[in-house]
Enzyme design. Structure first.
Site, PDB file in Angstrom:
ATOM      1  N   LYS A  32       0.845  -1.214   0.000  1.00 21.29           N
ATOM      2  CA  LYS A  32       0.000   0.000   0.000  1.00 21.29           C
ATOM      3  C   LYS A  32       0.864   1.241   0.000  1.00 21.29           C
ATOM      4  CE  LYS A  32      -2.084  -0.643   3.682  1.00 21.29           C
ATOM      5  NZ  LYS A  32      -2.254  -1.374   4.781  1.00 21.29           N
ATOM      6  N   GLU A 157      -2.865   6.958   3.503  1.00 22.24           N
ATOM      7  CA  GLU A 157      -2.796   5.501   3.547  1.00 22.24           C
ATOM      8  C   GLU A 157      -3.066   5.049   4.965  1.00 22.24           C
ATOM      9  OE1 GLU A 157       1.228   4.057   3.093  1.00 22.24           O
ATOM     10  OE2 GLU A 157       0.618   2.034   3.662  1.00 22.24           O
ATOM     11  N   CYS A 397      26.246   7.022  12.474  1.00 27.04           N
ATOM     12  CA  CYS A 397      25.762   7.172  13.853  1.00 27.04           C
ATOM     13  C   CYS A 397      26.568   6.284  14.808  1.00 27.04           C
ATOM     14  CB  CYS A 397      24.259   6.916  13.919  1.00 27.04           C
ATOM     15  SG  CYS A 397      23.494   7.764  15.301  1.00 27.04           S
ATOM     16  N   GLU A 421      27.871   4.525  26.736  1.00 29.15           N
ATOM     17  CA  GLU A 421      26.648   3.736  26.560  1.00 29.15           C
ATOM     18  C   GLU A 421      26.942   2.262  26.862  1.00 29.15           C
ATOM     19  OE1 GLU A 421      25.040   3.795  22.552  1.00 29.15           O
ATOM     20  OE2 GLU A 421      23.284   2.622  23.123  1.00 29.15           O
ATOM     21  N   ARG A 478      21.675   9.599  21.250  1.00 32.42           N
ATOM     22  CA  ARG A 478      21.868  10.264  22.540  1.00 32.42           C
ATOM     23  C   ARG A 478      23.309  10.665  22.760  1.00 32.42           C
ATOM     24  NH1 ARG A 478      18.534   6.232  24.210  1.00 32.42           N
ATOM     25  NH2 ARG A 478      16.514   7.184  24.558  1.00 32.42           N
ATOM     26  N   HIS A 523      22.201  10.505  10.130  1.00 33.35           N
ATOM     27  CA  HIS A 523      21.710   9.400   9.290  1.00 33.35           C
ATOM     28  C   HIS A 523      21.490   9.880   7.853  1.00 33.35           C
ATOM     29  CE1 HIS A 523      20.997   6.281  12.329  1.00 33.35           C
ATOM     30  NE2 HIS A 523      20.804   7.300  13.147  1.00 33.35           N
ATOM     31  N   GLU A 525      21.209   8.229   5.195  1.00 36.38           N
ATOM     32  CA  GLU A 525      20.322   7.351   4.413  1.00 36.38           C
ATOM     33  C   GLU A 525      18.895   7.888   4.368  1.00 36.38           C
ATOM     34  OE1 GLU A 525      21.517   6.737   7.385  1.00 36.38           O
ATOM     35  OE2 GLU A 525      20.218   5.478   8.624  1.00 36.38           O
TER      36      GLU A 525
HETATM   37  N1  GLN Z   1      23.268   4.291  20.517  1.00 42.61           N
HETATM   38  C1  GLN Z   1      23.913   5.437  20.002  1.00 42.61           C
HETATM   39  C2  GLN Z   1      23.407   6.715  20.618  1.00 42.61           C
HETATM   40  O1  GLN Z   1      22.357   6.748  21.198  1.00 42.61           O
HETATM   41  C3  GLN Z   1      23.771   5.500  18.497  1.00 42.61           C
HETATM   42  C4  GLN Z   1      22.365   5.671  18.042  1.00 42.61           C
HETATM   43  C5  GLN Z   1      22.184   5.419  16.564  1.00 42.61           C
HETATM   44  O2  GLN Z   1      23.044   4.814  15.936  1.00 42.61           O
HETATM   45  N2  GLN Z   1      21.075   5.825  16.007  1.00 42.61           N
HETATM   46  O3  GLN Z   1      24.047   7.736  20.525  1.00 42.61           O
END
Ligand code: GLN
Length: 556
Positions: A32, A157, A397, A421, A478, A523, A525
C-alpha cells in the site's frame, strides 16, 4: 475557530484539495505504501503538488519506542518526528520532505482527545469514538492540507487490513470525510491480493470480493481496485472483479510483482492509474515526465557492473530494520550503473569468527546505527579490519562512535576507549553524554532528533562529496563525540571534517591515509532519493567500485 479549539460536535471545515484514501485488504504487506508513493509520483510528475499521510492504527504514540526487530526502521523527519518507515518510501518516490504532520497514530489521536477531555474542552459532554476520535482524525488530515506547501492532493494511507478492529475509527473518519468534502473531492483506492492457485493455474478473485464487502459494510465504496498479482490478469478477471466490487473494469489495476519497487509507478502508469484518478476528479490528465525515473530504473534492473558491500550490524534478521540504507544503496547503484550487493553481517558473528573471515569478501564495509552493547566489539573489530586493510569504510551514527573508539584504542593509544553507553565507567570515554544531557538522561527522553546543521572543512572527503560548506542532516541518537579527546585523536591522524557550528558537536570524522574512511553522527540514508542520491552513499559506493576494480586487476 482554530481546529484545535473546535469543540463538541461542530463539523470540521475541509480545506480545498483532492483527497485519496488508500486501504488494504486480504493480507498485509501488499505494498500500500508503494502504491501510495507511486500515485504521488505520477501526480507530481504531471506538475501537481502532492503530499502523503500514513495513518497507523496502533496505540503507540509513535514508533520511536518500538523494537526495530518488530517494526523495522524508525524514520526521522527534518522536524524530528519519529515515524513509520512508509514515510521513507514517500520521500524517496516524490522527492519531498515529510514532517510530523504526515504520520498519525491511534496513540496520538487518543492522546489528543484525552488531553482535551482533561482540559474540559468537551464542556461536560460524553467523549466518544464518534465524533470525538473521528473528528480528531479528520483534523489531522485537514492540518496536513493546510500546511505551507498547500498540497493539491493529499493521499492518506491507512495501515493494516480492512477487518482489523483497530483501524475502524480511521475508516469511519474517512467515510465522514467523504460526506464533508463531497464526492468530487474524495476517492478511495483499495489494494488487495489475487492469490494464484497453482493446481488450478488460476488467480482467485474471491478474497478481493470479500474484502470489498467488508469495506461496504463500513460504508466505503472503493473507486479503484489495485490488485497485487503474481500472474498477469485478463479482461475476464478484470470484469469479474469489477462486477462484484461495483467498479468499472478499467478501474481494476493489475499490480504485477516487480523486480524493483521503483518499477511499480511505471507499471501503474501503464494501467493508467493517475489518469483515471484525475479523470474521476474532473481534472485534465497531462503527460507525466518520467524519463529520468525510467533511466534509473533501467540501470537498477540491468546494471553493467556489481560491487559487494558488507553491513555489520545488530538487527540483521529483519531487513526492514535498515530499510533506508538498503534503498540508499539502490539509489547510488542506479546513479553509478552498478548493482550494489548488500550482505547483512551479524556483528556478533564477527566477534566469534574474526573480522578477516567474515569480511574478506567485501569491497566496502558499512556500520549502521544501533543501540545497546551487543555486538559492539564485533563492530570495533570490523572498523579495525577496514582501516588496516584499506577497505572503503562508511560509519553511520553508532558506526561513527565505533570508528572513534577503534581509532582511540588502536592508533591513539587510549587503551580500552569506549562509549559510556557500553561501559559507563570507561577510563577513556571518547563517546559520552553531554553535560547538559546527563540530568535529562535520567528522566528518559533525551535523543538529538531531526535536522541539525553541520559545517564541513574544505579539502576533506566530506567536503568533496557534498561540494559545499553548510549541510543539514537528520539525527537520532543520545551519545556524542567527547570533545575532550579531539586534540589527542587529531594528533594521531583523525580528521574532524564536520562540526555543528552552534554547539561544536562533532558530526563527521575521516582518515587521511586511506582510500575512503568516512563516518557521520547523523543518518544520511534518510535523505537519499532515487532521483537525488545522497552524496556520501554515492562516494562510498564509488570508492568501493574502485577498490573492487583494483582488486580485480591486481593493482593494489
Ligand atoms: N546508541 C547510540 C546513541 O544513542 C547511536 C544511536 C544510533 O546509531 N542511532 O548515541
Amino acid at each position: 475557530m482554530a481546529s484545535g479549539q473546535r469543540r463538541g460536535r461542530n463539523k470540521p471545515r475541509i480545506p480545498r484539495a483532492k483527497y485519496v484514501f488508500v486501504t488494504g485488504g486480504v493480507v498485509s504487506s501488499l505494498g500500500k505504501g508503494i502504491t501510495s508513493a507511486s500515485l504521488g509520483l505520477l501526480l507530481k510528475q504531471r506538475g501537481y503538488r502532492v503530499t502523503i499521510m500514513k495513518a497507523d492504527p496502533y496505540l503507540n504514540v509513535d514508533p520511536g519506542t518500538m523494537s526495530p526487530f518488530q517494526h523495522g526502521e524508525v524514520y526521522v523527519t527534518d522536524d524530528g518526528a519519529e515515524t513509520d518507515l512508509d514515510l521513507g518510501h514517500y520521500e524517496r518516490f516524490i522527492d519531498e520532505s515529510m514532517s510530523k504532520l504526515n504520520n498519525v497514530t491511534s496513540g496520538q489521536i487518543y492522546e489528543r482527545v484525552i488531553q482535551k477531555e482533561r482540559d474540559g474542552d468537551y464542556l461536560g459532554g460524553t467523549v466518544q469514538v464518534i465524533p470525538h476520535v473521528t473528528n480528531e482524525i479528520i483534523d489531522s488530515i485537514c492540518n496536513l492540507a493546510r500546511s505551507p506547501e498547500k498540497p493539491q492532493f493529499i493521499i492518506t494511507e491507512v495501515g493494516g487490513t480492512v477487518g482489523d478492529i483497530e483501524s475502524l475509527p480511521f475508516l469511519e473518519a474517512f467515510r465522514q470525510f467523504y460526506l464533508l468534502a463531497g464526492p468530487k473531492n474524495v476517492l478511495f483506492i483499495h489494494v488487495t491480493l489475487l492469490p494464484y492457485i497453482a493446481a488450478a493455474d488460476e488467480v482467485k478473485t474471491k478474497p478481493t470480493q470479500h474484502s470489498v464487502y467488508r469495506l461496504r459494510e463500513i460504508g466505503l465504496q472503493p473507486n479503484i481496485i489495485v490488485a497485487r498479482t503474481e500472474k498477469p490478469i485478463g479482461r475476464e478477471q478484470r470484469e469479474k472483479i469489477a462486477l462484484f466490487c461495483n467498479v468499472s473494469p478499467q478501474d481494476v489495476m493489475a499490480a504485477r510483482d516487480a523486480e524493483s519497487i521503483y518499477e511499480v509507478p511505471l507499471n501503474l502508469e501503464k494501467e493508467r492509474l493517475a489518469e483515471i484518478v484525475l479523470k474521476k476528479f474532473g481534472m485534465k490528465a497531462k503527460e507525466p515526465q518520467l524519463d529520468d525515473w525510467k533511466k534509473r530504473v533501467d540501470r537498477i534492473v540491468n546494471p553493467t557492473r556489481a560491487v559487494n558491500i558488507g553491513v555489520v550490524g545488530k538487527y540483521v534478521g529483519l531487513q526492514d530494520a535498515y530499510k533506508s540504507i538498503g534503498e540508499a544503496f539502490i539509489h547510488a547503484g542506479a546513479e553509478l550503473d552498478s548493482k550494489v550487493r548488500v550482505k547483512w553481517v551479524n556483528a556478533e558473528d564477527v566477534e566469534k569468527n574474526g573480522a578477516e573471515e567474515m569480511l574478506k569478501e567485501f569491497d566496502g564495509i558499512l556500520i549502521p546505527g544501533g543501540f545497546g552493547s551487543r555486538g559492539s566489539e564485533g563492530k570495533i573489530a570490523a572498523v579495525q579490519y577496514a582501516r588496516e586493510h584499506k577497505v572503503p569504510f562508511f560509519g553511520i551514527c553508532l558506526g561513527l562512535q565505533m570508528a572513534v573508539a577503534e581509532f582511540a584504542r588502536n592508533v591513539a593509544g587510549l587503551k580500552n576507549a569506549n562509549s559510556t553507553e557500553f561501559k559507563p565507567r570507561t577510563r577513556y570515554p571518547v563517546i559520552a553524554l553531554m553535560p547538559g544531557q546527563r540530568m535529562v538522561a535520567q528522566k528518559g527522553g533525551t535523543m538529538r532528533l531531526g535536522s541539525w546543521s553541520c559545517h564541513l572543512k574544505r579539502g576533506t572527503k566530506a567536503f568533496e562529496a557534498y561540494g559545499k560548506e553548510l549541510i543539514y542532516e537528520r539525527h537520532r541518537h543520545r551519545y556524542e563525540f567527547n570533545n575532550k579527546y579531539k586534540k589527542p585523536l587529531e594528533k594521531a591522524g583523525m580528521l574532524f571534517s564536520g562540526v555543528n557550528p552552534d554547539e561544536g558537536l562533532v558530526e563527521m570524522v575521516e582518515l587521511k591515509d586511506h582510500p575512503w574512511f568516512v563516518a557521520c553522527q547523523f543518518h544520511p540514508e534518510l535523505k537519499s532519493r532515487l532521483t537525488n542520491v545522497h552524496p556520501l552513499f554515492y562516494r562510498f559506493v564509488e570508492a568501493s567500485l574502485e577498490a573492487k576494480e583494483d582488486k580485480d586487476t591486481g593493482t593494489e
